[in-house]
Design a protein around this motif. Structure first.
Motif, PDB file in Angstrom:
ATOM      1  N   THR A  58       0.694  -0.999   0.021  1.00 48.98           N
ATOM      2  CA  THR A  58       0.099  -0.031  -0.111  1.00 48.98           C
ATOM      3  C   THR A  58       0.841   1.292  -0.163  1.00 48.98           C
ATOM      4  O   THR A  58       1.729   1.319   0.859  1.00 48.98           O
ATOM      5  CB  THR A  58      -0.885   0.060   1.162  1.00 48.98           C
ATOM      6  N   LYS A  59       0.415   2.202  -0.751  1.00 48.72           N
ATOM      7  CA  LYS A  59       1.102   3.520  -0.976  1.00 48.72           C
ATOM      8  C   LYS A  59       0.462   4.466  -0.827  1.00 48.72           C
ATOM      9  O   LYS A  59      -0.888   4.743  -1.574  1.00 48.72           O
ATOM     10  CB  LYS A  59       2.106   3.661  -2.111  1.00 48.72           C
ATOM     11  N   VAL A  60       0.164   5.463   0.165  1.00 44.42           N
ATOM     12  CA  VAL A  60      -0.634   6.588   0.447  1.00 44.42           C
ATOM     13  C   VAL A  60       0.326   7.923   0.329  1.00 44.42           C
ATOM     14  O   VAL A  60       1.152   8.216   1.063  1.00 44.42           O
ATOM     15  CB  VAL A  60      -1.435   6.511   1.659  1.00 44.42           C
ATOM     16  N   GLU A  61      -0.234   8.793  -0.574  1.00 50.21           N
ATOM     17  CA  GLU A  61       0.298  10.251  -0.433  1.00 50.21           C
ATOM     18  C   GLU A  61      -0.482  11.171   0.339  1.00 50.21           C
ATOM     19  O   GLU A  61      -1.735  11.274   0.213  1.00 50.21           O
ATOM     20  CB  GLU A  61       0.195  10.943  -2.057  1.00 50.21           C
ATOM     21  N   LEU A  62       0.317  11.688   1.265  1.00 50.01           N
ATOM     22  CA  LEU A  62      -0.277  12.744   2.167  1.00 50.01           C
ATOM     23  C   LEU A  62      -0.190  14.224   1.968  1.00 50.01           C
ATOM     24  O   LEU A  62       0.805  14.572   1.395  1.00 50.01           O
ATOM     25  CB  LEU A  62       0.304  12.201   3.520  1.00 50.01           C
ATOM     26  N   LYS A  63      -1.298  14.626   2.061  1.00 50.56           N
ATOM     27  CA  LYS A  63      -1.196  16.304   2.269  1.00 50.56           C
ATOM     28  C   LYS A  63      -1.444  17.063   3.451  1.00 50.56           C
ATOM     29  O   LYS A  63      -1.335  16.250   4.454  1.00 50.56           O
ATOM     30  CB  LYS A  63      -1.975  16.773   1.191  1.00 50.56           C
ATOM     31  N   ASN A  64      -1.703  18.326   3.556  1.00 44.49           N
ATOM     32  CA  ASN A  64      -2.168  18.817   4.519  1.00 44.49           C
ATOM     33  C   ASN A  64      -3.554  18.162   5.213  1.00 44.49           C
ATOM     34  O   ASN A  64      -3.501  17.775   6.486  1.00 44.49           O
ATOM     35  CB  ASN A  64      -2.609  20.379   4.461  1.00 44.49           C
ATOM     36  N   LEU A  65      -4.311  17.861   4.511  1.00 41.77           N
ATOM     37  CA  LEU A  65      -5.599  17.260   4.738  1.00 41.77           C
ATOM     38  C   LEU A  65      -5.720  15.732   3.955  1.00 41.77           C
ATOM     39  O   LEU A  65      -5.768  15.746   2.849  1.00 41.77           O
ATOM     40  CB  LEU A  65      -6.732  17.923   4.665  1.00 41.77           C
ATOM     41  N   THR A  66      -5.644  14.699   4.649  1.00 42.58           N
ATOM     42  CA  THR A  66      -5.794  13.318   4.151  1.00 42.58           C
ATOM     43  C   THR A  66      -7.063  12.490   4.700  1.00 42.58           C
ATOM     44  O   THR A  66      -6.905  12.583   5.871  1.00 42.58           O
ATOM     45  CB  THR A  66      -4.661  12.527   4.183  1.00 42.58           C
ATOM     46  N   VAL A  67      -7.652  12.071   3.610  1.00 43.19           N
ATOM     47  CA  VAL A  67      -8.999  11.628   3.884  1.00 43.19           C
ATOM     48  C   VAL A  67      -8.955   9.893   3.669  1.00 43.19           C
ATOM     49  O   VAL A  67      -8.634   9.703   2.371  1.00 43.19           O
ATOM     50  CB  VAL A  67     -10.107  12.383   3.453  1.00 43.19           C
ATOM     51  N   LEU A  68      -9.246   8.959   4.463  1.00 48.62           N
ATOM     52  CA  LEU A  68      -9.436   7.680   4.225  1.00 48.62           C
ATOM     53  C   LEU A  68     -10.817   7.419   4.364  1.00 48.62           C
ATOM     54  O   LEU A  68     -11.495   7.371   5.360  1.00 48.62           O
ATOM     55  CB  LEU A  68      -8.548   6.918   5.470  1.00 48.62           C
ATOM     56  N   CYS A  69     -11.133   6.778   3.310  1.00 47.89           N
ATOM     57  CA  CYS A  69     -12.553   6.433   2.975  1.00 47.89           C
ATOM     58  C   CYS A  69     -12.780   4.877   2.618  1.00 47.89           C
ATOM     59  O   CYS A  69     -11.489   4.176   2.408  1.00 47.89           O
ATOM     60  CB  CYS A  69     -13.482   7.165   2.121  1.00 47.89           C
ATOM     61  N   GLY A  70     -13.900   4.521   2.835  1.00 53.33           N
ATOM     62  CA  GLY A  70     -14.106   2.793   2.166  1.00 53.33           C
ATOM     63  C   GLY A  70     -15.071   2.107   3.243  1.00 53.33           C
ATOM     64  O   GLY A  70     -15.046   2.584   4.348  1.00 53.33           O
ATOM     65  N   SER A  71     -15.525   0.955   2.884  1.00 51.08           N
ATOM     66  CA  SER A  71     -16.319   0.259   3.659  1.00 51.08           C
ATOM     67  C   SER A  71     -15.672  -0.219   4.956  1.00 51.08           C
ATOM     68  O   SER A  71     -14.707   0.021   4.934  1.00 51.08           O
ATOM     69  CB  SER A  71     -16.966  -0.836   2.932  1.00 51.08           C
ATOM     70  N   ASN A  72     -16.185  -0.906   5.666  1.00 50.57           N
ATOM     71  CA  ASN A  72     -15.658  -1.527   7.127  1.00 50.57           C
ATOM     72  C   ASN A  72     -14.749  -2.685   6.768  1.00 50.57           C
ATOM     73  O   ASN A  72     -15.093  -3.497   6.164  1.00 50.57           O
ATOM     74  CB  ASN A  72     -16.660  -1.937   8.141  1.00 50.57           C
ATOM     75  N   GLY A  73     -13.675  -2.794   7.549  1.00 51.05           N
ATOM     76  CA  GLY A  73     -12.665  -4.022   7.492  1.00 51.05           C
ATOM     77  C   GLY A  73     -11.953  -3.749   5.960  1.00 51.05           C
ATOM     78  O   GLY A  73     -11.544  -5.001   5.485  1.00 51.05           O
ATOM     79  N   VAL A  74     -11.523  -2.838   5.503  1.00 51.07           N
ATOM     80  CA  VAL A  74     -10.838  -2.769   4.070  1.00 51.07           C
ATOM     81  C   VAL A  74      -9.366  -2.202   4.524  1.00 51.07           C
ATOM     82  O   VAL A  74      -8.666  -2.040   3.543  1.00 51.07           O
ATOM     83  CB  VAL A  74     -11.515  -1.883   3.147  1.00 51.07           C
ATOM     84  N   GLY A  75      -8.939  -1.807   5.627  1.00 45.86           N
ATOM     85  CA  GLY A  75      -7.744  -1.486   6.114  1.00 45.86           C
ATOM     86  C   GLY A  75      -7.328  -0.043   6.555  1.00 45.86           C
ATOM     87  O   GLY A  75      -6.276   0.390   6.510  1.00 45.86           O
ATOM     88  N   LYS A  76      -8.343   0.772   6.476  1.00 48.63           N
ATOM     89  CA  LYS A  76      -8.053   2.279   7.083  1.00 48.63           C
ATOM     90  C   LYS A  76      -7.564   2.319   8.264  1.00 48.63           C
ATOM     91  O   LYS A  76      -6.376   3.070   8.339  1.00 48.63           O
ATOM     92  CB  LYS A  76      -9.751   2.850   7.065  1.00 48.63           C
ATOM     93  N   SER A  77      -7.976   1.571   9.171  1.00 47.05           N
ATOM     94  CA  SER A  77      -7.529   1.853  10.630  1.00 47.05           C
ATOM     95  C   SER A  77      -6.160   1.130  10.491  1.00 47.05           C
ATOM     96  O   SER A  77      -5.282   1.627  11.281  1.00 47.05           O
ATOM     97  CB  SER A  77      -8.467   1.131  11.545  1.00 47.05           C
ATOM     98  N   SER A  78      -5.951   0.119  10.030  1.00 42.83           N
ATOM     99  CA  SER A  78      -4.693  -0.530  10.005  1.00 42.83           C
ATOM    100  C   SER A  78      -3.732   0.195   9.479  1.00 42.83           C
ATOM    101  O   SER A  78      -2.585   0.332   9.851  1.00 42.83           O
ATOM    102  CB  SER A  78      -4.646  -1.796   9.042  1.00 42.83           C
ATOM    103  N   PHE A  79      -3.887   1.016   8.195  1.00 47.04           N
ATOM    104  CA  PHE A  79      -2.823   2.179   8.043  1.00 47.04           C
ATOM    105  C   PHE A  79      -2.774   3.205   9.039  1.00 47.04           C
ATOM    106  O   PHE A  79      -1.215   3.322   9.093  1.00 47.04           O
ATOM    107  CB  PHE A  79      -3.599   2.804   6.669  1.00 47.04           C
ATOM    108  N   ILE A  92      -3.496  16.986   8.969  1.00 45.08           N
ATOM    109  CA  ILE A  92      -4.684  16.021   9.604  1.00 45.08           C
ATOM    110  C   ILE A  92      -4.962  14.971   8.809  1.00 45.08           C
ATOM    111  O   ILE A  92      -5.059  15.272   7.636  1.00 45.08           O
ATOM    112  CB  ILE A  92      -6.001  17.071   9.810  1.00 45.08           C
ATOM    113  N   ILE A  93      -5.229  13.713   9.356  1.00 41.76           N
ATOM    114  CA  ILE A  93      -5.520  12.672   8.765  1.00 41.76           C
ATOM    115  C   ILE A  93      -6.837  12.089   9.417  1.00 41.76           C
ATOM    116  O   ILE A  93      -6.816  12.140  10.680  1.00 41.76           O
ATOM    117  CB  ILE A  93      -4.419  11.601   9.185  1.00 41.76           C
ATOM    118  N   ILE A  94      -7.660  12.059   8.402  1.00 42.92           N
ATOM    119  CA  ILE A  94      -8.975  11.523   9.286  1.00 42.92           C
ATOM    120  C   ILE A  94      -9.573  10.115   8.522  1.00 42.92           C
ATOM    121  O   ILE A  94      -9.333  10.134   7.322  1.00 42.92           O
ATOM    122  CB  ILE A  94     -10.044  12.627   9.161  1.00 42.92           C
TER     123      ILE A  94
END
Length: 381
Positions: free
Chosen positions: A16-37, A300-302
């Motif tokens: 997994t690779k995520v590019e972060l900015k001032n505000l980064t938003v993680l979306c998606g259904s439950n159990g797909v890895g957002k919290s794990s990131f 901010i990461i949400i």
């Protein structure tokens, strides 16, 4: 500021690779890895704070309790370990961890013997992930309590709202201690010119529940008592009410407001489900504050399940296009949709671009499209 995070072989993250900015938003259904990131960041920070020089990761640490090595390694990984890399404004960092003795029931994992970590320790103390300019607020943050605990070391020395699983258990102590702190000019509520933390927190709380004011009473060694009073038109203030007798969302959003309004540019704030227990109008106003802070240079990461958060961000991007003194530039926003590859049981991330006009064109299936699906059923098309 963090610019990029790569995760290989950790939980559901094969690659997994995520590019972060001032505000980064993680979306998606439950159990797909957002919290794990997010867990990656929490584990690395905790390892640094324990002064381990990243010799190991504690999988049962204060901010996050993952369990054993078996719980932490991607199940189809080719090696018994995982690695992370982080690019920031200051340096690049690589971390390699491996289970060298094949004991998968341990609750810690050591650094790899085969590949050394690549860490610039002269820079790391300046990184927002590792220094005191940081807050983590989890989805499990506390709601109304009879008494809120006191911890002078964590609040005064480490300047944190929380130490246990992001519960924000020290928010009331932190706000009481820092109530006179000046708030960044760009975060001042337009209807409240008194620029201290307590007045500004109450001003933004009024967007959640009209007329509310935060009141904190010091109970000595017992801790702190949180109450609310309301503006009573023409009559001053109402009586003070216990937090448990006021709308749940007022208290649930309090740590987010305190974290943002006490932050300075360069800080890092991680927030899970900021929308929880809030009316859509309150979510829109909270999103406005989040965007103001991010545009001011607070990273901010949400993680969110709310289309109101996404729409609120787009509204703020539109405001910036029309008047760059307001809202947030779309160049400072990074939105990711997390999905699951079912054949490999791994997370897949897709970047959602905010186009000119502050629009999202041709979003992927599942990207906050339930309202359109429901309307199609209701209206028969």
């Amino acid at each position: 500021m963090i610019h990029q995070v790569k995760v290989n072989g950790f939980k559901s993250h094969k690659n997994t690779k995520v590019e972060l900015k001032n505000l980064t938003v993680l979306c998606g259904s439950n159990g797909v890895g957002k919290s794990s990131f997010i867990h990656v960041l929490l584990l690395l920070r905790e390892s640094y704070l324990k002064k381990t020089n990243f010799e190991y990761l504690d999988l049962l640490s204060n901010p996050i309790k993952l369990g054993t090595i078996k719980d932490a390694i991607y199940q189809e990984n080719s090696i018994d370990g995982f690695d992370f890399s982080i690019k920031t404004s200051l340096s690049n960092y690589s971390f390699y961890f491996e289970n060298s003795d094949s004991n998968f029931t341990k609750t810690l994992i050591h650094k790899s013997n085969n590949k050394p970590n690549e860490i610039d320790f002269s820079m790391i103390v300046k990184e927002n992930l590792f220094n005191l300019n940081y807050q983590y607020i989890s989805a499990a943050r506390l709601g109304p309590q009879e008494v809120y605990r006191k911890d002078d070391v964590i609040v005064e020395i480490f300047k944190q709202l929380s130490i246990i699983e992001g519960k924000a258990e020290l928010t009331v102590h932190y706000l009481y201690k820092n109530q006179d702190q000046k708030v960044h000019d760009k975060l001042i509520h337009p209807k409240q010119k008194i620029n201290d933390l307590m007045h500004q927190v109450s001003a933004w709380e009024k967007e959640i529940s009209e007329g509310v004011n935060v009141v904190i009473n010091d109970l000595g060694k017992l801790g702190y008592e949180l109450k609310y009073e309301f503006d009573n038109r023409g009559k001053g203030k109402t009586n003070q009410f216990y937090a448990s007798n006021v709308g749940f969302g007022v208290t649930y959003v309090l740590p987010i407001l305190v974290a943002i309004l006490s932050a300075e540019p360069g800080a890092l704030i991680i927030i899970e489900n900021p929308e929880a227990h809030l009316h859509p109008r309150g979510i829109a106003k909270l999103t406005e504050l989040i965007c103001k802070a991010a545009e001011a240079g607070i990273q901010i990461i949400i993680e969110t399940h709310s289309d109101h958060i996404i729409n609120g961000i787009l509204v703020q991007c539109k405001k910036h296009e029309e008047n760059n003194e307001q809202g947030i530039s779309r160049e400072n926003v990074s939105i990711y949709q997390f999905e699951r590859n079912e054949s490999e049981h791994c997370s897949v991330v897709q970047k959602i671009e905010v186009e000119e006009g502050s629009k999202i064109i041709n979003p992927p299936n599942g990207f906050f499209d339930q309202i359109q699906n429901d309307l199609a059923q209701i209206l028969g098309f």
